[in-house]
Design a protein around this motif. Structure first.
Motif, PDB file in Angstrom:
ATOM      1  N   THR A 177       0.854  -1.187   0.000  1.00  9.83           N
ATOM      2  CA  THR A 177       0.000   0.000   0.000  1.00  9.83           C
ATOM      3  C   THR A 177       0.892   1.240   0.000  1.00  9.83           C
ATOM      4  O   THR A 177       2.088   1.153   0.341  1.00  9.83           O
ATOM      5  N   PRO A 178       0.360   2.415  -0.368  1.00  7.59           N
ATOM      6  CA  PRO A 178       1.178   3.638  -0.335  1.00  7.59           C
ATOM      7  C   PRO A 178       1.806   3.890   1.033  1.00  7.59           C
ATOM      8  O   PRO A 178       2.950   4.333   1.113  1.00  7.59           O
ATOM      9  N   THR A 179       1.067   3.597   2.101  1.00  5.59           N
ATOM     10  CA  THR A 179       1.608   3.790   3.458  1.00  5.59           C
ATOM     11  C   THR A 179       2.779   2.857   3.704  1.00  5.59           C
ATOM     12  O   THR A 179       3.807   3.262   4.262  1.00  5.59           O
ATOM     13  N   GLU A 180       2.636   1.589   3.304  1.00  3.98           N
ATOM     14  CA  GLU A 180       3.710   0.618   3.493  1.00  3.98           C
ATOM     15  C   GLU A 180       4.942   0.992   2.671  1.00  3.98           C
ATOM     16  O   GLU A 180       6.080   0.820   3.133  1.00  3.98           O
ATOM     17  N   ARG A 181       4.738   1.515   1.466  1.00  9.19           N
ATOM     18  CA  ARG A 181       5.874   1.946   0.646  1.00  9.19           C
ATOM     19  C   ARG A 181       6.612   3.097   1.312  1.00  9.19           C
ATOM     20  O   ARG A 181       7.844   3.136   1.326  1.00  9.19           O
ATOM     21  N   ARG A 182       5.849   4.046   1.855  1.00  2.41           N
ATOM     22  CA  ARG A 182       6.469   5.184   2.519  1.00  2.41           C
ATOM     23  C   ARG A 182       7.245   4.742   3.755  1.00  2.41           C
ATOM     24  O   ARG A 182       8.381   5.190   3.981  1.00  2.41           O
ATOM     25  N   GLU A 183       6.662   3.839   4.531  1.00  2.00           N
ATOM     26  CA  GLU A 183       7.348   3.337   5.724  1.00  2.00           C
ATOM     27  C   GLU A 183       8.615   2.586   5.344  1.00  2.00           C
ATOM     28  O   GLU A 183       9.647   2.715   6.016  1.00  2.00           O
ATOM     29  N   MET A 184       8.551   1.817   4.263  1.00  2.24           N
ATOM     30  CA  MET A 184       9.721   1.065   3.829  1.00  2.24           C
ATOM     31  C   MET A 184      10.812   1.992   3.326  1.00  2.24           C
ATOM     32  O   MET A 184      12.011   1.764   3.581  1.00  2.24           O
ATOM     33  N   ALA A 185      10.420   3.053   2.626  1.00  5.77           N
ATOM     34  CA  ALA A 185      11.399   4.026   2.135  1.00  5.77           C
ATOM     35  C   ALA A 185      12.061   4.749   3.304  1.00  5.77           C
ATOM     36  O   ALA A 185      13.278   4.972   3.302  1.00  5.77           O
ATOM     37  N   GLU A 186      11.279   5.097   4.315  1.00  6.75           N
ATOM     38  CA  GLU A 186      11.828   5.777   5.492  1.00  6.75           C
ATOM     39  C   GLU A 186      12.781   4.863   6.257  1.00  6.75           C
ATOM     40  O   GLU A 186      13.828   5.304   6.733  1.00  6.75           O
ATOM     41  N   LYS A 187      12.405   3.581   6.349  1.00 12.40           N
ATOM     42  CA  LYS A 187      13.278   2.614   7.031  1.00 12.40           C
ATOM     43  C   LYS A 187      14.592   2.454   6.276  1.00 12.40           C
ATOM     44  O   LYS A 187      15.679   2.386   6.870  1.00 12.40           O
ATOM     45  N   GLY A 188      14.506   2.381   4.926  1.00 15.57           N
ATOM     46  CA  GLY A 188      15.720   2.264   4.131  1.00 15.57           C
ATOM     47  C   GLY A 188      16.619   3.472   4.278  1.00 15.57           C
ATOM     48  O   GLY A 188      17.850   3.344   4.350  1.00 15.57           O
ATOM     49  N   GLU A 189      16.025   4.651   4.344  1.00 13.96           N
ATOM     50  CA  GLU A 189      16.800   5.871   4.526  1.00 13.96           C
ATOM     51  C   GLU A 189      17.486   5.883   5.879  1.00 13.96           C
ATOM     52  O   GLU A 189      18.652   6.264   6.009  1.00 13.96           O
ATOM     53  N   THR A 190      16.763   5.430   6.912  1.00 20.69           N
ATOM     54  CA  THR A 190      17.340   5.361   8.262  1.00 20.69           C
ATOM     55  C   THR A 190      18.502   4.388   8.304  1.00 20.69           C
ATOM     56  O   THR A 190      19.552   4.661   8.912  1.00 20.69           O
ATOM     57  N   ASP A 191      18.320   3.215   7.643  1.00 20.00           N
ATOM     58  CA  ASP A 191      19.411   2.213   7.614  1.00 20.00           C
ATOM     59  C   ASP A 191      20.650   2.755   6.919  1.00 20.00           C
ATOM     60  O   ASP A 191      21.783   2.511   7.368  1.00 20.00           O
ATOM     61  N   ARG A 192      20.456   3.493   5.821  1.00 21.63           N
ATOM     62  CA  ARG A 192      21.601   4.068   5.106  1.00 21.63           C
ATOM     63  C   ARG A 192      22.333   5.099   5.959  1.00 21.63           C
ATOM     64  O   ARG A 192      23.567   5.182   5.953  1.00 21.63           O
ATOM     65  N   GLU A 193      21.568   5.889   6.692  1.00 24.12           N
ATOM     66  CA  GLU A 193      22.169   6.904   7.558  1.00 24.12           C
ATOM     67  C   GLU A 193      22.987   6.253   8.674  1.00 24.12           C
ATOM     68  O   GLU A 193      24.060   6.725   9.027  1.00 24.12           O
ATOM     69  N   GLN A 194      22.438   5.151   9.232  1.00 27.16           N
ATOM     70  CA  GLN A 194      23.167   4.452  10.298  1.00 27.16           C
ATOM     71  C   GLN A 194      24.450   3.816   9.780  1.00 27.16           C
ATOM     72  O   GLN A 194      25.486   3.849  10.458  1.00 27.16           O
ATOM     73  N   LYS A 195      24.390   3.250   8.562  1.00 29.13           N
ATOM     74  CA  LYS A 195      25.594   2.676   7.966  1.00 29.13           C
ATOM     75  C   LYS A 195      26.639   3.758   7.694  1.00 29.13           C
ATOM     76  O   LYS A 195      27.844   3.557   7.908  1.00 29.13           O
TER      77      LYS A 195
END
Length: 270
Positions: free
Chosen positions: A248-266
C-alpha cells in the motif's frame, strides 16, 4: 485483545442481550426454549451435512481454529527484504549460493519454489507449477468459506421454520394462556436465533476466511514474482521496485523511510 473474531462475537452477544433488556424482553427466554436451539443448531448442521461431503466437512474444526488463531504469515515488507538479500547474493556468487539458505525458509511454498529455481528448472515450468499450486490452494479455501456461507443462508430460514412450529404449538393451547404465551415466545426465539447465527456468526466467518485466503494468495503471488526475478538475475533495485507494487502507499512510505534510516546508520558507523 487482538483477535477480531472474539471481539465481534462478544459485541454481537452483547448487542443482543442489551437490546432485549432495553426493549423489556425477558433475557431468560433465550435459555428457556431448548426447542429453538434444536431446530436452529441441529437443523443447520443437518443442512450443511446434506450439502457437503464428509471429506470437506472434516476440515470444519480446523477452520474454527483458523478464525480464532489467524495464521502468522510473513509480512510483505519482510518478503521484499528477503528477496533483495537473495538477489544481492545471486548477483555476487550465483544462483547456487542460495542453496545454503533453503533450509532456513519456513514457508513450504517459498521453499519449494526456491528449490525449483536452484535445480535449474525452466522459468515457464516454475511459473506454471507455482500458479497451479496457488489455484489448488485457493480452491480449497473457497470450499471452506462456502460451508459457512451456506450455513448462514440456511439458519435464518430455519428460524422461520422454528417460528411456524412454535405457532402450531400456540394454536394447540388457545385455552391455556400460560402455555400459549410460552409457545409464542418460543416461536420468536427461534427466529431470533436463526437470524443471529446466520448474520452474526456464519456469514461473517465465511467472509473472514475469504479475506484470510486473499491475503495468503497475494503473498504467494508476490513470492512467485520474486522467485522468477531472482532466476532472471535482476538487480536488487529492480526486484524491490517490482515487489513494491504489492504494498500500500503507506507501506511503501514506511519502507522508504526505514531504508533511509538504515543508510544513515551505515554511513554514521563508517
Amino acid at each position: 485483545m487482538k483477535n477480531s473474531t472474539l471481539i465481534g462475537l462478544l459485541l454481537g452477544l452483547g448487542s443482543l442481550i442489551v437490546g432485549m433488556f432495553l426493549k423489556g424482553a425477558p433475557i431468560s427466554s433465550l435459555i428457556s426454549n431448548p426447542a429453538a436451539y434444536v431446530i436452529i443448531v441441529l437443523g443447520t448442521v443437518a443442512s450443511v451435512c446434506m450439502a457437503f461431503p464428509m471429506r470437506e466437512l472434516s476440515k470444519v474444526p480446523k477452520l474454527f481454529k483458523l478464525i480464532f488463531n489467524e495464521p502468522k504469515l510473513l509480512s510483505r515488507q519482510e518478503v521484499i527484504g528477503m528477496f533483495v538479500e537473495w538477489a544481492s547474493i545471486t548477483r555476487r556468487e550465483g544462483l547456487l549460493a542460495l542453496e545454503a539458505r533453503v533450509e532456513e525458509i519456513e514457508d513450504p511454498f517459498l521453499k519449494s519454489g526456491m528449490r525449483m529455481i536452484i535445480d535449474g528448472n525452466d522459468q515457464d515450468f516454475v511459473h506454471d507449477v507455482l500458479l497451479e499450486d496457488i489455484a489448488a490452494t485457493e480452491d480449497r479455501h473457497k470450499t471452506g468459506a462456502l460451508i459457512f456461507s451456506q450455513a448462514g443462508m440456511y439458519a435464518p430460514t430455519l428460524g422461520v421454520l422454528g417460528a411456524v412450529v412454535g405457532l402450531i404449538a400456540a394454536l394447540g393451547n388457545l385455552a391455556e394462556m400460560e402455555k400459549l404465551a410460552h409457545a409464542v415466545a418460543g416461536a420468536f426465539v427461534a427466529t431470533v436465533l436463526g437470524i443471529f447465527t446466520g448474520y452474526v456468526l456464519w456469514h461473517p466467518i465465511s467472509n473472514k476466511l475469504k479475506r484470510l485466503s486473499k491475503r495468503e494468495m497475494q503473498l504467494k503471488l508476490m513470492m512467485v514474482e520474486g522467485l522468477l526475478s531472482i532466476q532472471s538475475g535482476v538487480s536488487t533495485t529492480a526486484i524491490q521496485q517490482k515487489l513494491s507494487v504489492f504494498l500500500t502507499p503507506t507501506e511503501r512510505r514506511e519502507m522508504a523511510e526505514k531504508g533511509e534510516t538504515d543508510r544513515e546508520q551505515k554511513a554514521a558507523s563508517a
